[in-house]
Write an enzyme that holds these catalytic residues in place. Structure first.
Site, PDB file in Angstrom:
ATOM      1  N   TYR A 191      -8.490  -5.384  19.353  1.00  7.81           N
ATOM      2  CA  TYR A 191      -7.637  -4.830  18.438  1.00  7.81           C
ATOM      3  C   TYR A 191      -6.300  -4.840  19.414  1.00  7.81           C
ATOM      4  CZ  TYR A 191      -4.836  -1.822  15.473  1.00  7.81           C
ATOM      5  OH  TYR A 191      -3.956  -1.375  14.745  1.00  7.81           O
ATOM      6  N   VAL A 203      -2.186   7.409  12.861  1.00  2.04           N
ATOM      7  CA  VAL A 203      -1.574   7.346  11.187  1.00  2.04           C
ATOM      8  C   VAL A 203      -2.911   7.620  10.593  1.00  2.04           C
ATOM      9  CG1 VAL A 203      -0.385   6.716   9.358  1.00  2.04           C
ATOM     10  CG2 VAL A 203       0.027   5.648  11.579  1.00  2.04           C
TER      11      VAL A 203
HETATM   12  P1  NDP Z   1      -5.438   0.995   5.756  1.00  2.00           P
HETATM   13  O1  NDP Z   1      -6.963   0.688   6.020  1.00  2.00           O
HETATM   14  O2  NDP Z   1      -5.155   2.267   5.002  1.00  2.00           O
HETATM   15  O3  NDP Z   1      -4.891  -0.356   5.076  1.00  2.00           O
HETATM   16  C1  NDP Z   1      -4.868  -1.786   5.452  1.00  2.00           C
HETATM   17  C2  NDP Z   1      -4.463  -2.528   4.501  1.00  2.00           C
HETATM   18  O4  NDP Z   1      -4.800  -3.939   4.971  1.00  2.00           O
HETATM   19  C3  NDP Z   1      -5.130  -2.461   3.086  1.00  2.00           C
HETATM   20  O5  NDP Z   1      -4.204  -2.401   1.981  1.00  2.00           O
HETATM   21  C4  NDP Z   1      -6.254  -3.725   3.071  1.00  2.00           C
HETATM   22  O6  NDP Z   1      -6.364  -4.036   1.870  1.00  2.00           O
HETATM   23  C5  NDP Z   1      -5.215  -4.777   3.851  1.00  2.00           C
HETATM   24  N1  NDP Z   1      -6.173  -5.639   4.371  1.00  2.00           N
HETATM   25  C6  NDP Z   1      -7.258  -5.470   5.425  1.00  2.00           C
HETATM   26  N2  NDP Z   1      -7.739  -6.798   5.634  1.00  2.00           N
HETATM   27  C7  NDP Z   1      -7.308  -7.700   4.658  1.00  2.00           C
HETATM   28  C8  NDP Z   1      -7.459  -8.897   4.327  1.00  2.00           C
HETATM   29  N3  NDP Z   1      -8.492  -9.720   4.875  1.00  2.00           N
HETATM   30  N4  NDP Z   1      -6.725  -9.477   3.401  1.00  2.00           N
HETATM   31  C9  NDP Z   1      -5.726  -8.905   2.808  1.00  2.00           C
HETATM   32  N5  NDP Z   1      -5.589  -7.511   3.113  1.00  2.00           N
HETATM   33  C10 NDP Z   1      -6.211  -6.927   4.009  1.00  2.00           C
HETATM   34  O7  NDP Z   1      -4.701   1.167   7.422  1.00  2.00           O
HETATM   35  P2  NDP Z   1      -3.292   1.331   7.520  1.00  2.00           P
HETATM   36  O8  NDP Z   1      -2.420   1.599   6.707  1.00  2.00           O
HETATM   37  O9  NDP Z   1      -3.201   2.345   8.678  1.00  2.00           O
HETATM   38  O10 NDP Z   1      -2.820  -0.083   8.434  1.00  2.00           O
HETATM   39  C11 NDP Z   1      -1.795  -0.770   8.254  1.00  2.00           C
HETATM   40  C12 NDP Z   1      -1.441  -1.534   9.217  1.00  2.00           C
HETATM   41  O11 NDP Z   1      -1.054  -0.574  10.166  1.00  2.00           O
HETATM   42  C13 NDP Z   1      -2.468  -2.324  10.084  1.00  2.00           C
HETATM   43  O12 NDP Z   1      -1.757  -3.468  10.531  1.00  2.00           O
HETATM   44  C14 NDP Z   1      -2.986  -1.456  11.253  1.00  2.00           C
HETATM   45  O13 NDP Z   1      -3.241  -2.210  12.261  1.00  2.00           O
HETATM   46  C15 NDP Z   1      -1.605  -0.855  11.702  1.00  2.00           C
HETATM   47  N6  NDP Z   1      -1.698   0.456  12.273  1.00  2.00           N
HETATM   48  C16 NDP Z   1      -2.170   1.487  12.031  1.00  2.00           C
HETATM   49  C17 NDP Z   1      -2.518   2.975  12.635  1.00  2.00           C
HETATM   50  C18 NDP Z   1      -3.097   3.979  12.012  1.00  2.00           C
HETATM   51  O14 NDP Z   1      -3.415   4.798  12.887  1.00  2.00           O
HETATM   52  N7  NDP Z   1      -3.473   4.087  10.865  1.00  2.00           N
HETATM   53  C19 NDP Z   1      -1.432   2.800  13.821  1.00  2.00           C
HETATM   54  C20 NDP Z   1      -0.962   1.626  14.371  1.00  2.00           C
HETATM   55  C21 NDP Z   1      -0.885   0.396  13.551  1.00  2.00           C
HETATM   56  P3  NDP Z   1      -7.801  -4.520   1.032  1.00  2.00           P
HETATM   57  O15 NDP Z   1      -8.821  -3.928   1.803  1.00  2.00           O
HETATM   58  O16 NDP Z   1      -7.723  -4.340  -0.415  1.00  2.00           O
HETATM   59  O17 NDP Z   1      -7.851  -6.094   1.339  1.00  2.00           O
HETATM   60  C1  8X3 Z   2      -3.883   2.171  15.544  1.00  5.72           C
HETATM   61  C2  8X3 Z   2      -3.719   3.234  16.708  1.00  5.72           C
HETATM   62  O1  8X3 Z   2      -4.447   3.869  18.804  1.00  5.72           O
HETATM   63  O2  8X3 Z   2      -6.200   3.288  17.344  1.00  5.72           O
HETATM   64  O3  8X3 Z   2      -3.339   0.792  15.780  1.00  5.72           O
HETATM   65  O4  8X3 Z   2      -5.252   1.735  18.348  1.00  5.72           O
HETATM   66  S1  8X3 Z   2      -4.941   2.962  17.925  1.00  5.72           S
END
Ligand code: NDP
Ligand code: 8X3
Length: 254
Positions: A154, A187
């Site tokens: 990751y 988040v």
């Molecule tokens: P969620 O799981 O709530 O949302 C993830 C989104 O990505 C969903 O809409 C999902 O849609 C989509 N997705 C995942 N795999 C696929 C795929 N193969 N094809 C199309 N769409 C896909 O997580 P977050 O909102 O937290 O994540 C959003 C971004 O933020 C990510 O890149 C994550 O790495 C990043 N992030 C998150 C953090 C956190 O702590 N939450 C911190 C730092 C970064 P569906 O399943 O419908 O396809």
């Molecule tokens: C998501 C936050 O700290 O779990 O990118 O990697 S962490």
């Protein structure tokens, strides 16, 4: 259309969904993507009933490059003139050391977080370059700046997002197309539920004892990045919960 067009990947939940809501309130029409079609339809209905934005949904798996291209080609020609691309779709799968992690989890993270982002960028950016206008916002993470045990792949994918963003920023200088990276700490979205494959108890523990960021915090940050004057590019912005000081340091009230 006098509204701008933003394409947001991963708009079925979390950061992508909240960003859709914020941009719809700020004069954008939206192209929303994700695999869960029912959710996309629900979001479209909600946004179109709340404000005058038009929403078009594209239901595809971002890991499949043919699906990415076909989805884009299916857009009406005026919708192909995308002003803003938010490369948000992504996930963590599992939390395990290299010697024993599930290799399928590695494939899923690499294919989604790196290759999916590249497929989208190559599909959408040529139009931006031709029009000499556009903004690409890539969602990285604190895990794109630091590493933590059991998070090698990751963290690797998010370091890759950061490197690709910085490279694209330089490549796109002559076209005036902006490239920004937004890097959040923890988040509270479906992220941990996905990482722990539906184990709700384990997912909830991630946010125990402190106030995490909410998706709206990151959506507001993305709006800040997008709403700067044309001569200002936010290259990279790290946003953390007040109680999180690094990828591994949290102050938790017991
Ligand atoms: P969620 O799981 O709530 O949302 C993830 C989104 O990505 C969903 O809409 C999902 O849609 C989509 N997705 C995942 N795999 C696929 C795929 N193969 N094809 C199309 N769409 C896909 O997580 P977050 O909102 O937290 O994540 C959003 C971004 O933020 C990510 O890149 C994550 O790495 C990043 N992030 C998150 C953090 C956190 O702590 N939450 C911190 C730092 C970064 P569906 O399943 O419908 O396809
Ligand atoms: C998501 C936050 O700290 O779990 O990118 O990697 S962490």
């Amino acid at each position: 259309m006098d509204r701008k067009i933003a394409l947001i990947t991963g708009a079925t939940s979390g950061i992508g969904l909240e960003t859709a809501r914020v941009l719809a309130q700020n004069n954008y029409n939206l192209i929303l993507t994700g695999r869960r079609k029912d959710r996309l339809e629900q979001v479209k209905k909600e946004i179109e009933s709340d404000c005058p934005a038009q929403v078009l949904i594209l239901n595809f798996d971002i890991r499949d490059k043919a699906e990415v291209k076909n989805a884009y080609e299916s857009l009406p020609s005026d919708w192909k003139q995308i002003d803003v691309l938010i490369n948000n779709a992504g996930l963590a799968a599992g939390l395990a050391p290299v010697d024993s992690a599930d290799m399928n989890d590695w494939e899923q993270m690499i294919d989604t977080n790196i290759k999916g982002l590249l497929y989208m960028s190559q599909t959408v950016s040529p139009g931006m370059i031709e029009r000499k206008s556009g903004h690409i916002v890539n969602i990285s993470s604190v895990a794109g700046k630091e590493v933590y045990p059991n998070g090698s792949v990751y963290c690797g994918t998010k370091h890759a997002v950061a490197a690709i963003s910085r490279t694209m920023r330089i490549e796109l200088l002559p076209s005036g197309v902006k490239v920004s990276t937004v890097s959040p700490g923890a988040v509270d979205t479906e992220f941990s539920l996905v990482r722990f494959k539906g184990d709700r108890q384990r997912a909830d523990k991630v946010y125990d004892g402190f106030t995490p960021l909410y998706a709206k915090d990151i959506a507001d940050t993305i709006w800040f990045v997008l709403s700067r004057p044309s001569h200002v590019n936010i290259d990279d912005i790290l946003v953390m919960p007040t109680a999180q000081g690094s990828a591994r340091d949290f102050f938790r009230e017991s």
